[in-house]
Design a protein around this motif. Structure first.
Motif, PDB file in Angstrom:
ATOM      1  N   SER A 184       0.845  -1.196   0.000  1.00 25.94           N
ATOM      2  CA  SER A 184       0.000   0.000   0.000  1.00 25.94           C
ATOM      3  C   SER A 184       0.878   1.242   0.000  1.00 25.94           C
ATOM      4  O   SER A 184       1.946   1.253   0.613  1.00 25.94           O
ATOM      5  CB  SER A 184      -0.905  -0.009   1.234  1.00 25.94           C
ATOM      6  N   ASN A 185       0.402   2.260  -0.667  1.00 29.89           N
ATOM      7  CA  ASN A 185       1.106   3.542  -0.720  1.00 29.89           C
ATOM      8  C   ASN A 185       0.381   4.587   0.133  1.00 29.89           C
ATOM      9  O   ASN A 185       0.620   5.776  -0.004  1.00 29.89           O
ATOM     10  CB  ASN A 185       1.214   4.012  -2.177  1.00 29.89           C
ATOM     11  N   ASP A 186      -0.510   4.144   1.016  1.00 28.80           N
ATOM     12  CA  ASP A 186      -1.378   5.033   1.786  1.00 28.80           C
ATOM     13  C   ASP A 186      -0.670   5.842   2.859  1.00 28.80           C
ATOM     14  O   ASP A 186      -1.175   6.867   3.289  1.00 28.80           O
ATOM     15  CB  ASP A 186      -2.500   4.237   2.462  1.00 28.80           C
ATOM     16  N   PHE A 187       0.450   5.371   3.337  1.00 30.96           N
ATOM     17  CA  PHE A 187       1.091   6.010   4.479  1.00 30.96           C
ATOM     18  C   PHE A 187       2.460   6.546   4.067  1.00 30.96           C
ATOM     19  O   PHE A 187       3.410   5.788   3.915  1.00 30.96           O
ATOM     20  CB  PHE A 187       1.224   5.018   5.639  1.00 30.96           C
TER      21      PHE A 187
ATOM     22  N   PRO B 147       6.723   3.055  -3.739  1.00 30.89           N
ATOM     23  CA  PRO B 147       6.815   3.620  -5.086  1.00 30.89           C
ATOM     24  C   PRO B 147       6.748   2.572  -6.191  1.00 30.89           C
ATOM     25  O   PRO B 147       6.520   2.918  -7.354  1.00 30.89           O
ATOM     26  CB  PRO B 147       8.183   4.306  -5.077  1.00 30.89           C
ATOM     27  N   LEU B 148       6.960   1.307  -5.858  1.00 26.97           N
ATOM     28  CA  LEU B 148       6.979   0.252  -6.870  1.00 26.97           C
ATOM     29  C   LEU B 148       5.565  -0.208  -7.205  1.00 26.97           C
ATOM     30  O   LEU B 148       4.610   0.113  -6.494  1.00 26.97           O
ATOM     31  CB  LEU B 148       7.815  -0.926  -6.369  1.00 26.97           C
ATOM     32  N   ASP B 149       5.450  -0.977  -8.263  1.00 24.01           N
ATOM     33  CA  ASP B 149       4.160  -1.537  -8.669  1.00 24.01           C
ATOM     34  C   ASP B 149       4.331  -2.996  -9.055  1.00 24.01           C
ATOM     35  O   ASP B 149       5.436  -3.452  -9.384  1.00 24.01           O
ATOM     36  CB  ASP B 149       3.594  -0.772  -9.877  1.00 24.01           C
ATOM     37  N   GLY B 150       3.209  -3.717  -9.024  1.00 20.95           N
ATOM     38  CA  GLY B 150       3.160  -5.086  -9.526  1.00 20.95           C
ATOM     39  C   GLY B 150       4.192  -6.014  -8.935  1.00 20.95           C
ATOM     40  O   GLY B 150       4.526  -5.955  -7.749  1.00 20.95           O
ATOM     41  N   ALA B 151       4.730  -6.875  -9.807  1.00 17.55           N
ATOM     42  CA  ALA B 151       5.676  -7.901  -9.387  1.00 17.55           C
ATOM     43  C   ALA B 151       6.973  -7.304  -8.850  1.00 17.55           C
ATOM     44  O   ALA B 151       7.706  -7.977  -8.114  1.00 17.55           O
ATOM     45  CB  ALA B 151       5.970  -8.845 -10.546  1.00 17.55           C
ATOM     46  N   ALA B 152       7.278  -6.050  -9.186  1.00 15.00           N
ATOM     47  CA  ALA B 152       8.502  -5.416  -8.692  1.00 15.00           C
ATOM     48  C   ALA B 152       8.504  -5.312  -7.173  1.00 15.00           C
ATOM     49  O   ALA B 152       9.572  -5.344  -6.545  1.00 15.00           O
ATOM     50  CB  ALA B 152       8.666  -4.026  -9.318  1.00 15.00           C
TER      51      ALA B 152
ATOM     52  N   PHE C 128       2.356 -12.051  -2.252  1.00 12.65           N
ATOM     53  CA  PHE C 128       2.137 -10.616  -2.404  1.00 12.65           C
ATOM     54  C   PHE C 128       1.003 -10.419  -3.392  1.00 12.65           C
ATOM     55  O   PHE C 128       0.903 -11.157  -4.377  1.00 12.65           O
ATOM     56  CB  PHE C 128       3.392  -9.910  -2.941  1.00 12.65           C
ATOM     57  N   VAL C 129       0.171  -9.429  -3.128  1.00 12.87           N
ATOM     58  CA  VAL C 129      -0.896  -9.070  -4.050  1.00 12.87           C
ATOM     59  C   VAL C 129      -0.589  -7.690  -4.628  1.00 12.87           C
ATOM     60  O   VAL C 129       0.405  -7.070  -4.283  1.00 12.87           O
ATOM     61  CB  VAL C 129      -2.281  -9.106  -3.348  1.00 12.87           C
ATOM     62  N   GLU C 130      -1.448  -7.231  -5.518  1.00 11.50           N
ATOM     63  CA  GLU C 130      -1.261  -5.908  -6.130  1.00 11.50           C
ATOM     64  C   GLU C 130      -1.329  -4.805  -5.082  1.00 11.50           C
ATOM     65  O   GLU C 130      -2.001  -4.955  -4.055  1.00 11.50           O
ATOM     66  CB  GLU C 130      -2.352  -5.648  -7.172  1.00 11.50           C
ATOM     67  N   LYS C 131      -0.674  -3.697  -5.358  1.00 12.28           N
ATOM     68  CA  LYS C 131      -0.742  -2.527  -4.486  1.00 12.28           C
ATOM     69  C   LYS C 131      -2.205  -2.128  -4.332  1.00 12.28           C
ATOM     70  O   LYS C 131      -2.944  -2.086  -5.303  1.00 12.28           O
ATOM     71  CB  LYS C 131       0.094  -1.390  -5.070  1.00 12.28           C
ATOM     72  N   THR C 132      -2.589  -1.838  -3.091  1.00 16.98           N
ATOM     73  CA  THR C 132      -3.996  -1.688  -2.729  1.00 16.98           C
ATOM     74  C   THR C 132      -4.179  -0.527  -1.761  1.00 16.98           C
ATOM     75  O   THR C 132      -3.334  -0.290  -0.905  1.00 16.98           O
ATOM     76  CB  THR C 132      -4.474  -2.997  -2.038  1.00 16.98           C
ATOM     77  N   VAL C 133      -5.308   0.138  -1.859  1.00 18.54           N
ATOM     78  CA  VAL C 133      -5.684   1.170  -0.887  1.00 18.54           C
ATOM     79  C   VAL C 133      -6.247   0.453   0.335  1.00 18.54           C
ATOM     80  O   VAL C 133      -7.117  -0.412   0.206  1.00 18.54           O
ATOM     81  CB  VAL C 133      -6.720   2.150  -1.490  1.00 18.54           C
TER      82      VAL C 133
END
Length: 184
Positions: free
Chosen positions: A88-91, A96-101, A116-121
């Protein structure tokens, strides 16, 4: 309750996409997360097993917990524990990364081999339905920073939330996982 109040209440629910539906679900097994690269990780696939759901961020000061989560995972996966990292990028904008990275960075830096799952709110009105459900179940135990941990019981009930500062190998979390593993 008069007709106007009922219609007004229904209108308010309609204005919150997915919120009423998510809160109406009785347990965590009703939810799932998108996987990097496609597919879905359905919590219902782990019915009968405890699940630890942790919101993560690779650039967080608590990112070292990814290594400790790996130790927890290695200790309990064969006994039935499922561990799901929810970037999550909430905090503080610390993912800064996305997906499998994200999973690759966690593997390289911390040896992480758990899911790991996709970046999520994870907070607020745009939060993933699982996190809105968990907030409704345990309003005082919601994520306040990265590395908040939710323990889901074998039956899909939310056993508890553990704040970011709670080490994954802390006595209280290990005890809760152990009790849930023994319950089956």
């Amino acid at each position: 309750m008069d007709r106007r109040s009922v219609i007004s209440g229904l209108g308010a629910l309609a204005a919150m996409p997915g919120m009423a539906f998510a809160q109406a679900r009785s347990d965590a097994h009703a939810f799932g997360f998108d996987r990097p690269g496609g597919g879905r990780l359905a919590l219902g696939d782990y019915r009968g097993r405890p699940i630890l759901v942790v919101n993560t961020a690779t650039r967080c000061g608590y990112a070292g917990q990814m290594a400790t989560l790996e130790q927890l995972w290695q200790r309990y996966q064969t006994r039935g524990l499922m561990l799901v990292a929810v970037p999550s990028n909430d905090f503080g904008g610390q993912e800064p990364l996305d997906g499998a990275a994200i999973a690759e960075a966690a593997r390289q830096s911390h040896g992480a081999t758990y899911a790991f799952v996709e970046k999520t709110v994870v907070r607020g009105p745009q939060a993933h339905p699982f996190y809105r459900w968990a907030a409704a179940e345990r309003p005082t135990e919601t994520p306040r920073w990265n590395f908040h941990k939710y323990l889901i019981g074998r039956d899909g009930a939310l056993i508890g939330g553990f704040p970011a500062a709670t080490d994954p190998l802390s006595p209280q979390l290990v005890r809760a996982i152990g009790e849930e593993l023994q319950a089956g």
